[in-house]
Design a protein around this motif. Structure first.
Motif, PDB file in Angstrom:
ATOM      1  N   LEU A 126      -0.086  -8.825  -0.262  1.00 28.57           N
ATOM      2  CA  LEU A 126      -0.277  -9.312   1.114  1.00 28.57           C
ATOM      3  C   LEU A 126      -1.029  -8.287   1.957  1.00 28.57           C
ATOM      4  CD1 LEU A 126       3.352 -10.656   1.760  1.00 28.57           C
ATOM      5  CD2 LEU A 126       1.365 -11.963   1.014  1.00 28.57           C
ATOM      6  N   TYR A 127      -1.796  -8.796   2.919  1.00 27.66           N
ATOM      7  CA  TYR A 127      -2.553  -7.943   3.843  1.00 27.66           C
ATOM      8  C   TYR A 127      -2.240  -8.401   5.267  1.00 27.66           C
ATOM      9  CZ  TYR A 127      -5.002  -7.914  -0.608  1.00 27.66           C
ATOM     10  OH  TYR A 127      -5.286  -7.860  -1.944  1.00 27.66           O
ATOM     11  N   MET A 186      -0.515   1.752   5.424  1.00 27.26           N
ATOM     12  CA  MET A 186       0.878   1.852   4.962  1.00 27.26           C
ATOM     13  C   MET A 186       1.067   0.881   3.795  1.00 27.26           C
ATOM     14  SD  MET A 186       2.854   2.021   8.651  1.00 27.26           S
ATOM     15  CE  MET A 186       4.501   2.404   8.059  1.00 27.26           C
ATOM     16  N   ALA A 206       4.038  -1.337   1.446  1.00 24.36           N
ATOM     17  CA  ALA A 206       5.421  -1.807   1.301  1.00 24.36           C
ATOM     18  C   ALA A 206       5.574  -2.439  -0.075  1.00 24.36           C
ATOM     19  CB  ALA A 206       5.755  -2.820   2.384  1.00 24.36           C
ATOM     20  N   ASN A 259       8.249  -4.864  -2.041  1.00 24.07           N
ATOM     21  CA  ASN A 259       9.420  -5.745  -1.876  1.00 24.07           C
ATOM     22  C   ASN A 259      10.117  -5.495  -0.532  1.00 24.07           C
ATOM     23  OD1 ASN A 259       8.872  -6.804  -4.423  1.00 24.07           O
ATOM     24  ND2 ASN A 259      10.050  -5.175  -5.414  1.00 24.07           N
ATOM     25  N   HIS A 260       9.302  -5.408   0.522  1.00 15.95           N
ATOM     26  CA  HIS A 260       9.768  -5.328   1.917  1.00 15.95           C
ATOM     27  C   HIS A 260      10.344  -3.970   2.304  1.00 15.95           C
ATOM     28  CE1 HIS A 260      10.489  -9.702   0.663  1.00 15.95           C
ATOM     29  NE2 HIS A 260       9.287  -9.614   1.182  1.00 15.95           N
ATOM     30  N   GLN A 261      10.023  -2.924   1.540  1.00 19.15           N
ATOM     31  CA  GLN A 261      10.433  -1.580   1.947  1.00 19.15           C
ATOM     32  C   GLN A 261       9.193  -0.695   1.994  1.00 19.15           C
ATOM     33  OE1 GLN A 261      13.753   0.084  -0.172  1.00 19.15           O
ATOM     34  NE2 GLN A 261      15.037  -1.165   1.157  1.00 19.15           N
ATOM     35  N   ILE A 262       9.117   0.159   3.026  1.00  9.12           N
ATOM     36  CA  ILE A 262       7.974   1.071   3.122  1.00  9.12           C
ATOM     37  C   ILE A 262       8.108   2.126   2.032  1.00  9.12           C
ATOM     38  CG2 ILE A 262       6.876   2.840   4.553  1.00  9.12           C
ATOM     39  CD1 ILE A 262       7.772   1.129   6.988  1.00  9.12           C
ATOM     40  N   GLU A 274       6.328  -7.804  -4.882  1.00  9.44           N
ATOM     41  CA  GLU A 274       5.492  -8.138  -3.723  1.00  9.44           C
ATOM     42  C   GLU A 274       5.019  -6.828  -3.092  1.00  9.44           C
ATOM     43  OE1 GLU A 274       6.574 -11.359  -1.000  1.00  9.44           O
ATOM     44  OE2 GLU A 274       6.349  -9.951   0.662  1.00  9.44           O
ATOM     45  N   ALA A 320       2.609  -5.052  -0.121  1.00  6.32           N
ATOM     46  CA  ALA A 320       1.881  -5.337   1.128  1.00  6.32           C
ATOM     47  C   ALA A 320       1.120  -4.102   1.561  1.00  6.32           C
ATOM     48  CB  ALA A 320       2.852  -5.771   2.217  1.00  6.32           C
ATOM     49  N   PHE A 379      -0.937  -2.603   4.929  1.00  7.08           N
ATOM     50  CA  PHE A 379      -1.146  -2.864   6.354  1.00  7.08           C
ATOM     51  C   PHE A 379      -1.451  -1.579   7.119  1.00  7.08           C
ATOM     52  CE2 PHE A 379       3.465  -3.288   5.322  1.00  7.08           C
ATOM     53  CZ  PHE A 379       3.995  -2.199   5.983  1.00  7.08           C
TER      54      PHE A 379
END
Lengths: 82, 146
Positions: A5-6, A53, A55, A57-60, A72, A74, A76
């Protein structure tokens, strides 16, 4: 398969909000995925080589973080909420 | 309690929720962030994007860290998304505690971490074009003190 994801400025520059990326056996860390995307050339190289940055699986996490098939990821820009 | 939505919020309602949650509460500290004048161009409005699947997890983790460090009973974060205009409320952080120092510090801690870790991005929409807001070093510095 990886879900990539971006967000925000990155999504504008890349012209997409995300994609499903085929898993490759040589993927070990987020950096490996990033390098595959950077090899697409402009605008991927200039956008992903900037101050961004990551991420998982939803963790930085740091880009050296290990990944697995089905994750997953990401990408950003530094966040600007609040 | 964490809420992320486009509609405005009522500070008094948020304050009452914090006030009524426990008889041990001796202090409540709240912070509200507003849309202020833009850096570039003539202002029209601001657009806030976020990463829905991640936002609540990060905010929960920030609140949990604050609860480990200070004697607080409850913390609330309300963050708006979508289009907002000058002077509108963007964010609310409220903390209750038996003691004021814990409430003050926990509120600042949550806000400093929200600014640098919660996945929200602001875009200024002006007559001269649209500009994504750049992250500020001062926000990163503010986090380092904790």
């Amino acid at each position: 398969m990886l879900r990539v994801l971006y967000f925000a400025k990155l999504s504008d520059e890349l012209g997409t909000k995300g994609e499903a990326l085929e898993w490759q056996d040589n993927f070990i860390t987020i950096n490996d995925v990033k390098n595959v995307l950077i090899q697409r050339g402009t605008p991927w190289d200039s956008t992903l080589e900037g101050d961004i940055m990551h991420a998982l699986n939803h963790q930085i996490v740091q880009p050296e973080h290990r990944i697995a098939d089905g994750d997953e990821i990401a990408f950003f820009p530094p966040v600007t909420g609040g | 309690m964490i809420k992320v939505h486009s509609q405005d919020f009522d500070i008094d309602q948020e304050y009452q929720l914090l006030r009524e949650s426990s008889p041990q509460i001796g202090a409540i500290v709240t912070f509200t962030g507003l849309v202020r004048e833009f850096v570039q161009g003539d202002q029209t409005n601001v657009f806030l994007e976020h990463y829905p699947e991640m936002t609540e997890k990060i905010l929960t983790s920030i609140i949990d860290q604050a609860k480990e460090r200070w004697d607080i009973i409850q913390a609330s974060v309300v963050h708006r998304i979508g289009h907002l205009t000058l002077g509108e409320q963007i964010v609310f952080v409220g903390v209750n505690s038996p003691h004021r120092q814990d409430a003050f510090q926990a509120c600042e801690f949550i806000m400093d971490f929200l600014k640098t870790e919660a996945p929200f991005w602001k875009k200024e929409i002006t007559n001269d074009g649209e500009f994504w807001v750049e992250a500020k070093n001062s926000d990163t510095d503010a986090k380092q003190r904790w």
